[in-house]
Design a protein around this motif. Sequence first.
Motif, short mmCIF file in Angstrom:
data_model
loop_
_atom_site.label_atom_id
_atom_site.label_comp_id
_atom_site.label_asym_id
_atom_site.label_seq_id
_atom_site.Cartn_x
_atom_site.Cartn_y
_atom_site.Cartn_z
N GLU A 37 0.83 -1.21 0.00
CA GLU A 37 0.00 0.00 0.00
C GLU A 37 0.87 1.26 0.00
OE1 GLU A 37 -2.49 -0.47 3.43
OE2 GLU A 37 -3.72 -2.01 2.49
N ILE A 38 1.96 1.23 0.75
CA ILE A 38 2.89 2.37 0.80
C ILE A 38 3.47 2.63 -0.59
CG2 ILE A 38 5.13 3.14 1.68
CD1 ILE A 38 4.40 1.70 4.32
N GLU A 39 3.92 1.56 -1.24
CA GLU A 39 4.50 1.71 -2.57
C GLU A 39 3.48 2.26 -3.56
OE1 GLU A 39 6.00 -2.24 -3.22
OE2 GLU A 39 7.79 -1.88 -2.00
N GLU A 40 2.24 1.85 -3.42
CA GLU A 40 1.16 2.37 -4.29
C GLU A 40 0.94 3.86 -4.03
OE1 GLU A 40 -1.89 2.56 -7.07
OE2 GLU A 40 -0.47 0.92 -6.74
N ARG A 41 0.92 4.28 -2.75
CA ARG A 41 0.74 5.70 -2.40
C ARG A 41 1.89 6.54 -2.92
NH1 ARG A 41 -1.20 3.98 2.34
NH2 ARG A 41 0.83 4.07 3.36
N ILE A 42 3.11 6.04 -2.80
CA ILE A 42 4.28 6.79 -3.28
C ILE A 42 4.24 6.93 -4.80
CG2 ILE A 42 6.80 6.68 -3.52
CD1 ILE A 42 6.85 5.45 -0.69
N ALA A 43 3.81 5.88 -5.48
CA ALA A 43 3.74 5.90 -6.94
C ALA A 43 2.63 6.82 -7.45
CB ALA A 43 3.54 4.49 -7.48
N ASN A 44 1.57 6.99 -6.66
CA ASN A 44 0.42 7.80 -7.06
C ASN A 44 0.08 8.83 -5.98
OD1 ASN A 44 -0.18 6.24 -9.51
ND2 ASN A 44 -0.60 4.60 -8.06
N PRO A 45 0.88 9.88 -5.82
CA PRO A 45 0.58 10.88 -4.78
C PRO A 45 -0.67 11.68 -5.11
CG PRO A 45 2.42 11.61 -6.13
CD PRO A 45 2.07 10.22 -6.59
N LYS A 46 -1.26 12.25 -4.08
CA LYS A 46 -2.44 13.09 -4.27
C LYS A 46 -2.04 14.36 -5.02
CE LYS A 46 -5.63 12.05 -0.63
NZ LYS A 46 -6.54 12.66 0.32
N PRO A 47 -2.96 14.96 -5.79
CA PRO A 47 -2.65 16.23 -6.45
C PRO A 47 -2.29 17.30 -5.41
CG PRO A 47 -4.70 15.30 -7.28
CD PRO A 47 -4.29 14.46 -6.11
N GLY A 48 -1.18 17.96 -5.62
CA GLY A 48 -0.73 18.99 -4.69
C GLY A 48 0.18 18.48 -3.60
N GLU A 49 0.35 17.15 -3.53
CA GLU A 49 1.21 16.58 -2.50
C GLU A 49 2.67 16.65 -2.95
OE1 GLU A 49 2.06 12.36 -0.20
OE2 GLU A 49 0.35 12.50 -1.52
N GLU A 50 3.39 17.58 -2.35
CA GLU A 50 4.81 17.75 -2.63
C GLU A 50 5.45 18.37 -1.40
OE1 GLU A 50 4.48 21.95 -5.01
OE2 GLU A 50 4.21 20.11 -6.12
N PRO A 51 6.74 18.19 -1.20
CA PRO A 51 7.39 18.77 -0.01
C PRO A 51 7.16 20.28 0.06
CG PRO A 51 8.86 17.24 -1.10
CD PRO A 51 7.67 17.40 -1.99
N GLY A 52 6.75 20.73 1.24
CA GLY A 52 6.50 22.16 1.45
C GLY A 52 5.08 22.59 1.20
N CYS A 53 4.20 21.68 0.75
CA CYS A 53 2.81 22.07 0.54
C CYS A 53 2.16 22.40 1.90
CB CYS A 53 2.05 20.99 -0.22
SG CYS A 53 1.75 19.48 0.69
N PRO A 54 1.09 23.19 1.92
CA PRO A 54 0.48 23.62 3.18
C PRO A 54 0.04 22.47 4.09
CG PRO A 54 -0.43 24.88 1.36
CD PRO A 54 0.43 23.80 0.76
N GLY A 55 -0.34 21.33 3.54
CA GLY A 55 -0.81 20.22 4.35
C GLY A 55 0.28 19.28 4.81
N CYS A 56 1.55 19.61 4.52
CA CYS A 56 2.67 18.74 4.89
C CYS A 56 3.46 19.34 6.04
CB CYS A 56 3.62 18.56 3.71
SG CYS A 56 2.95 17.54 2.40
N LYS A 57 4.07 18.47 6.82
CA LYS A 57 4.96 18.91 7.90
C LYS A 57 6.33 19.27 7.31
CE LYS A 57 6.35 19.09 12.28
NZ LYS A 57 5.80 20.00 13.24
N ASN A 58 6.79 18.48 6.36
CA ASN A 58 8.12 18.70 5.73
C ASN A 58 8.06 19.75 4.65
OD1 ASN A 58 9.47 16.65 7.24
ND2 ASN A 58 8.44 15.15 5.98
#
Length: 137
Positions: free
Chosen positions: A116-137
């Motif tokens: 499941e982790i590998e699937e999530r990493i391969a298909n991130p949500k739109p807008g999911e990138e380092p520094g986005c407002p919903g991320c800690k990193n």
Amino acid sequence: LIQIITAKMMKVTVALALVASASAFVPATNMVASTRLNAEMVWGEYDDKMWDNDAKKEVYAKWDPTAPRTGLNFNPFETFGGNSPDASGIYPGENRYKDPKRGDVSYAIMLIEKAEIEERIANPKPGEEPGCPGCKN
């Protein structure tokens, strides 16, 4: 004359000492701000409930990476400093961290979660990138 001057100096010195020590009994000014922060804290949907992989998947499905990170809007699979968040998105060592109630773990379950982790990493949500407002990193 010297005794009168010495007596006045002693009275002034005692009065100044009393005024200076009175600040020890004045409430701290930052008490109001910390109370206000506590009132604004939003606990996660699974706070004090079972925080297993199914619960994390539900929180992840509702997570909006473009919205600010809150106790109800965070990526439960994001790590910070090698740690996973609790059910409110708070990491160990941060204020208000609660050790979550964790589900059972076995090697077979871990293999399923790894896929499941590998699937999530391969298909991130739109807008999911380092520094986005919903991320800690």
